[in-house]
Design an enzyme around this catalytic site. Structure first.
Site, PDB file in Angstrom:
ATOM      1  N   ARG A 168      -6.702  17.087  29.627  1.00 36.64           N
ATOM      2  CA  ARG A 168      -5.671  18.119  29.451  1.00 36.64           C
ATOM      3  C   ARG A 168      -6.163  19.200  28.490  1.00 36.64           C
ATOM      4  NH1 ARG A 168      -1.428  13.346  28.681  1.00 36.64           N
ATOM      5  NH2 ARG A 168      -3.319  12.601  27.685  1.00 36.64           N
ATOM      6  N   HIS A 209     -11.253   5.802  40.541  1.00 36.51           N
ATOM      7  CA  HIS A 209     -10.433   5.486  39.359  1.00 36.51           C
ATOM      8  C   HIS A 209     -10.902   6.414  38.249  1.00 36.51           C
ATOM      9  CE1 HIS A 209      -8.362   2.504  36.565  1.00 36.51           C
ATOM     10  NE2 HIS A 209      -9.066   3.254  35.740  1.00 36.51           N
ATOM     11  N   LEU A 210     -10.137   7.482  38.025  1.00 34.32           N
ATOM     12  CA  LEU A 210     -10.571   8.512  37.077  1.00 34.32           C
ATOM     13  C   LEU A 210      -9.633   8.545  35.879  1.00 34.32           C
ATOM     14  CD1 LEU A 210     -11.244  11.387  39.687  1.00 34.32           C
ATOM     15  CD2 LEU A 210     -12.800   9.560  38.969  1.00 34.32           C
ATOM     16  N   GLY A 211      -9.994   7.803  34.848  1.00 34.73           N
ATOM     17  CA  GLY A 211      -9.222   7.830  33.598  1.00 34.73           C
ATOM     18  C   GLY A 211     -10.175   8.197  32.492  1.00 34.73           C
ATOM     19  N   ARG A 220     -18.179   8.481  27.560  1.00 33.94           N
ATOM     20  CA  ARG A 220     -19.395   7.769  27.991  1.00 33.94           C
ATOM     21  C   ARG A 220     -20.265   8.674  28.852  1.00 33.94           C
ATOM     22  NH1 ARG A 220     -16.169   2.874  30.384  1.00 33.94           N
ATOM     23  NH2 ARG A 220     -14.880   2.442  28.565  1.00 33.94           N
ATOM     24  N   ASN A 270      -3.053  -8.942  28.392  1.00 32.00           N
ATOM     25  CA  ASN A 270      -4.324  -8.201  28.320  1.00 32.00           C
ATOM     26  C   ASN A 270      -4.671  -8.020  26.838  1.00 32.00           C
ATOM     27  OD1 ASN A 270      -6.424  -6.399  28.394  1.00 32.00           O
ATOM     28  ND2 ASN A 270      -5.352  -4.840  29.588  1.00 32.00           N
ATOM     29  N   ASN A 327      -2.620  12.310  37.767  1.00 32.98           N
ATOM     30  CA  ASN A 327      -1.852  13.404  37.165  1.00 32.98           C
ATOM     31  C   ASN A 327      -2.403  14.810  37.349  1.00 32.98           C
ATOM     32  OD1 ASN A 327       0.199  11.752  35.848  1.00 32.98           O
ATOM     33  ND2 ASN A 327      -1.514  10.959  34.662  1.00 32.98           N
ATOM     34  N   GLY A 344     -12.011   5.975  31.054  1.00 37.31           N
ATOM     35  CA  GLY A 344     -13.140   5.314  31.710  1.00 37.31           C
ATOM     36  C   GLY A 344     -12.995   5.611  33.196  1.00 37.31           C
ATOM     37  N   GLU A 363      -2.529  -2.485  37.559  1.00 34.34           N
ATOM     38  CA  GLU A 363      -3.384  -3.657  37.382  1.00 34.34           C
ATOM     39  C   GLU A 363      -2.559  -4.895  37.022  1.00 34.34           C
ATOM     40  OE1 GLU A 363      -7.407  -2.102  35.495  1.00 34.34           O
ATOM     41  OE2 GLU A 363      -5.757  -0.735  35.130  1.00 34.34           O
ATOM     42  N   HIS A 377     -13.271  -2.309  36.651  1.00 33.06           N
ATOM     43  CA  HIS A 377     -12.047  -1.730  37.250  1.00 33.06           C
ATOM     44  C   HIS A 377     -11.723  -2.393  38.592  1.00 33.06           C
ATOM     45  CE1 HIS A 377     -12.721   2.379  35.029  1.00 33.06           C
ATOM     46  NE2 HIS A 377     -11.898   1.615  34.345  1.00 33.06           N
ATOM     47  N   ARG A 398      -5.928 -10.987  31.884  1.00 32.20           N
ATOM     48  CA  ARG A 398      -6.994 -10.077  32.291  1.00 32.20           C
ATOM     49  C   ARG A 398      -8.260 -10.474  31.533  1.00 32.20           C
ATOM     50  NH1 ARG A 398      -8.786  -4.391  30.039  1.00 32.20           N
ATOM     51  NH2 ARG A 398     -10.301  -3.926  31.638  1.00 32.20           N
ATOM     52  N   LYS A 408      -1.547  -6.141  25.267  1.00 32.70           N
ATOM     53  CA  LYS A 408      -0.557  -5.550  26.165  1.00 32.70           C
ATOM     54  C   LYS A 408       0.015  -6.682  27.008  1.00 32.70           C
ATOM     55  CE  LYS A 408      -3.037  -1.300  26.944  1.00 32.70           C
ATOM     56  NZ  LYS A 408      -3.983  -0.754  27.874  1.00 32.70           N
ATOM     57  N   GLY A 423      -6.780  10.965  37.912  1.00 32.53           N
ATOM     58  CA  GLY A 423      -6.556  10.900  39.361  1.00 32.53           C
ATOM     59  C   GLY A 423      -5.083  10.977  39.739  1.00 32.53           C
TER      60      GLY A 423
HETATM   61  P1  ADP Z   1      -7.872   4.581  30.208  1.00 30.27           P
HETATM   62  O1  ADP Z   1      -6.972   3.500  30.773  1.00 30.27           O
HETATM   63  O2  ADP Z   1      -9.271   4.527  30.728  1.00 30.27           O
HETATM   64  O3  ADP Z   1      -7.794   4.772  28.742  1.00 30.27           O
HETATM   65  P2  ADP Z   1      -6.098   6.419  31.606  1.00 30.27           P
HETATM   66  O4  ADP Z   1      -6.194   5.976  33.013  1.00 30.27           O
HETATM   67  O5  ADP Z   1      -4.849   6.147  30.862  1.00 30.27           O
HETATM   68  O6  ADP Z   1      -7.371   5.956  30.781  1.00 30.27           O
HETATM   69  O7  ADP Z   1      -6.374   7.991  31.587  1.00 30.27           O
HETATM   70  C1  ADP Z   1      -6.352   8.699  30.398  1.00 30.27           C
HETATM   71  C2  ADP Z   1      -6.849  10.089  30.682  1.00 30.27           C
HETATM   72  O8  ADP Z   1      -6.020  10.710  31.681  1.00 30.27           O
HETATM   73  C3  ADP Z   1      -6.752  10.973  29.459  1.00 30.27           C
HETATM   74  O9  ADP Z   1      -8.011  11.100  28.870  1.00 30.27           O
HETATM   75  C4  ADP Z   1      -6.341  12.309  29.992  1.00 30.27           C
HETATM   76  O10 ADP Z   1      -7.435  13.160  29.914  1.00 30.27           O
HETATM   77  C5  ADP Z   1      -6.032  12.108  31.462  1.00 30.27           C
HETATM   78  N1  ADP Z   1      -4.760  12.710  31.826  1.00 30.27           N
HETATM   79  C6  ADP Z   1      -3.523  12.227  31.641  1.00 30.27           C
HETATM   80  N2  ADP Z   1      -2.592  13.118  32.102  1.00 30.27           N
HETATM   81  C7  ADP Z   1      -3.288  14.180  32.572  1.00 30.27           C
HETATM   82  C8  ADP Z   1      -2.922  15.423  33.183  1.00 30.27           C
HETATM   83  N3  ADP Z   1      -1.643  15.750  33.382  1.00 30.27           N
HETATM   84  N4  ADP Z   1      -3.908  16.269  33.523  1.00 30.27           N
HETATM   85  C9  ADP Z   1      -5.198  15.969  33.322  1.00 30.27           C
HETATM   86  N5  ADP Z   1      -5.602  14.798  32.771  1.00 30.27           N
HETATM   87  C10 ADP Z   1      -4.666  13.927  32.396  1.00 30.27           C
END
Ligand code: ADP
Length: 397
Positions: free
Chosen positions: A285, A208-210, A241, A7, A334, A212, A383, A180, A91, A14, A332
């Site tokens: 966090r 998918h809540l990261g 975003r 990737n 954590n 992005g 992924e 995604h 990827r 990666k 999602g």
């Molecule tokens: P990306 O791949 O889009 O960069 P990730 O899927 O790795 O993102 O998600 C990163 C996000 O997950 C961070 O911005 C952080 O806010 C959130 N995150 C990670 N651990 C926790 C947690 N324990 N509680 C709340 N949010 C978390």
């Protein structure tokens, strides 16, 4: 059978080497700061200390060379020879309208990827450089392109056409693509296994809540709609975003504040989302930690959760019902508090969260009550494994 998954980002790479017999990750690593001073490779192998190599390198070809050297290193490597790598899965962010599934890379595919670079100027060029560098070093190893967009290519036309002059679609390919896809595909397959049901019989909303974030409506295993659009900027508010906004805001900013297209793009991509609202951080966090005493941090969280709930409801409608909701990626996987907030008020749909079961971090689990009509799952995304599976399937066919 060992598949190397690559990737490539603009200055990072990666990788994972996966043994396909048991789908175990033999080694995974990251190279950062490619092309500038202080390039570092860090490789993790289960049961061993992290292995770090500091070595300046000019480009992605040097980076891939170092990956291969590290994988076969006598002390820190995991294979004896590069010949043990049966195929490579790359990827690729954008496959445009060319690809609705993963493909074996040949000259024609490379031309198609080049022509998609216009649509993903930040992502496709480094992906292409990665593929070319790998081909130069492993000329006889089959390579497969796995696209973020492919899973969404079977959306019905009414779901992907914007209400713009139709020529903009015909001439410039302006339409919804969605991203995604590899993650949504992976978690939806895991959910069908967890429910012990054929994916063909399921209606799934995948969140998918990261940093992005995107949501997909998956019917019978096929994505029929998704929240990201022409680019990953669309949909729900994300870390930085904006997600969906009234398009007139863009011309307003340009006219009233005399901002250039680059400045507007910078605001929408890097200074908006929960960072923009809170003024504190894009990291959820930090927002949770600040929310008690900080109104804007709480507001950012409220906006985010509200938008997730709205999309879940919209997609339950698009799917004509919903059997399961999946939460994946950083937030999602954590954050039990975020998952609960995203499902608040959805009891009318048949969604009931079990607070105790929801108290999980980073593992696959059902978090709905036994009598919840809609099953709710936490499923860690993978992924790389999905890319490796696709790669093997394409090479074997
Ligand atoms: P990306 O791949 O889009 O960069 P990730 O899927 O790795 O993102 O998600 C990163 C996000 O997950 C961070 O911005 C952080 O806010 C959130 N995150 C990670 N651990 C926790 C947690 N324990 N509680 C709340 N949010 C978390």
């Amino acid at each position: 059978m060992k598949v190397l998954v690559i990737n490539c980002g603009s200055s990072s790479l990666k990788y994972q080497l996966i043994n396909m017999q048991d789908e175990r990750c033999l080694a995974q690593g990251l190279i950062e700061r490619i092309g500038s001073e202080g390039t570092v490779l860090s490789q993790k192998v289960e049961g061993r200390e992290k292995y770090i190599v500091k070595q300046n390198m000019q480009d992605h070809k040097d980076a891939i060379k170092l990956v291969l050297e590290t994988l076969i290193d006598k002390t820190n490597g995991v294979i004896k020879s590069v010949d043990e790598i049966s195929s490579v899965g790359h990827r690729v962010v954008h496959g445009g309208e060319y690809y609705s599934k993963s493909v074996l890379i040949d000259e024609e595919v490379m031309k198609a990827l080049e022509s998609c670079s216009k649509l993903a100027p930040l992502h496709n060029p480094p992906n292409i450089i990665g593929i070319n560098s790998c081909k130069a070093l492993m000329p006889s190893t089959p390579m497969v392109a796995v696209f973020d967009t492919a899973f969404h290519q079977n959306m019905p036309k009414y779901a992907y056409i914007y209400a713009l002059p139709y020529e903009l679609y015909e001439k410039h390919k302006i339409r919804k693509y969605g991203f995604h896809g590899t993650s949504h595909k992976y978690v939806s397959r895991v959910a069908s296994k967890m429910m012990n049901k054929d994916i063909k019989d399921l209606k799934i909303v995948s969140c998918h809540l990261g940093n992005g974030a995107s949501i997909a409506a998956i019917k019978g295993g096929i994505s029929i709609d998704t929240s990201m659009g022409f680019t990953p900027l669309a949909g729900i508010a994300m870390g930085t975003r904006s997600g969906n906004i009234d398009p007139s805001i863009i011309t307003f900013l340009m006219e009233e504040l005399s901002l250039s297209p680059e400045q507007v793009s910078d605001i929408l991509n890097k200074k908006s989302g929960v960072l923009g609202i809170s003024g504190i951080s894009s990291d959820f966090r930090d927002l949770w930690a600040a929310a008690k005493d900080n109104e804007r941090a709480q507001l950012a969280l409220d906006v985010f959760h509200y938008e997730v709930r709205r999309f879940i409801c919209a997609y339950a409608g698009a799917l004509e019902g919903v059997d399961c909701i999946i939460f994946t990626a950083g937030v999602g996987e954590n954050s039990s508090k975020s998952r609960e907030a995203c499902c608040k008020g959805l009891e009318f749909l048949g969604v009931k969260i079990d607070r105790e079961k929801n108290n999980v971090i980073g593992i696959a689990a059902e978090i709905s009550t036994a009598d919840s009509k809609v099953k709710v799952f936490v499923i860690p995304t993978n992924e790389e494994l999905m890319i490796a599976r696709d790669t093997l399937e394409v090479v074997n066919s």
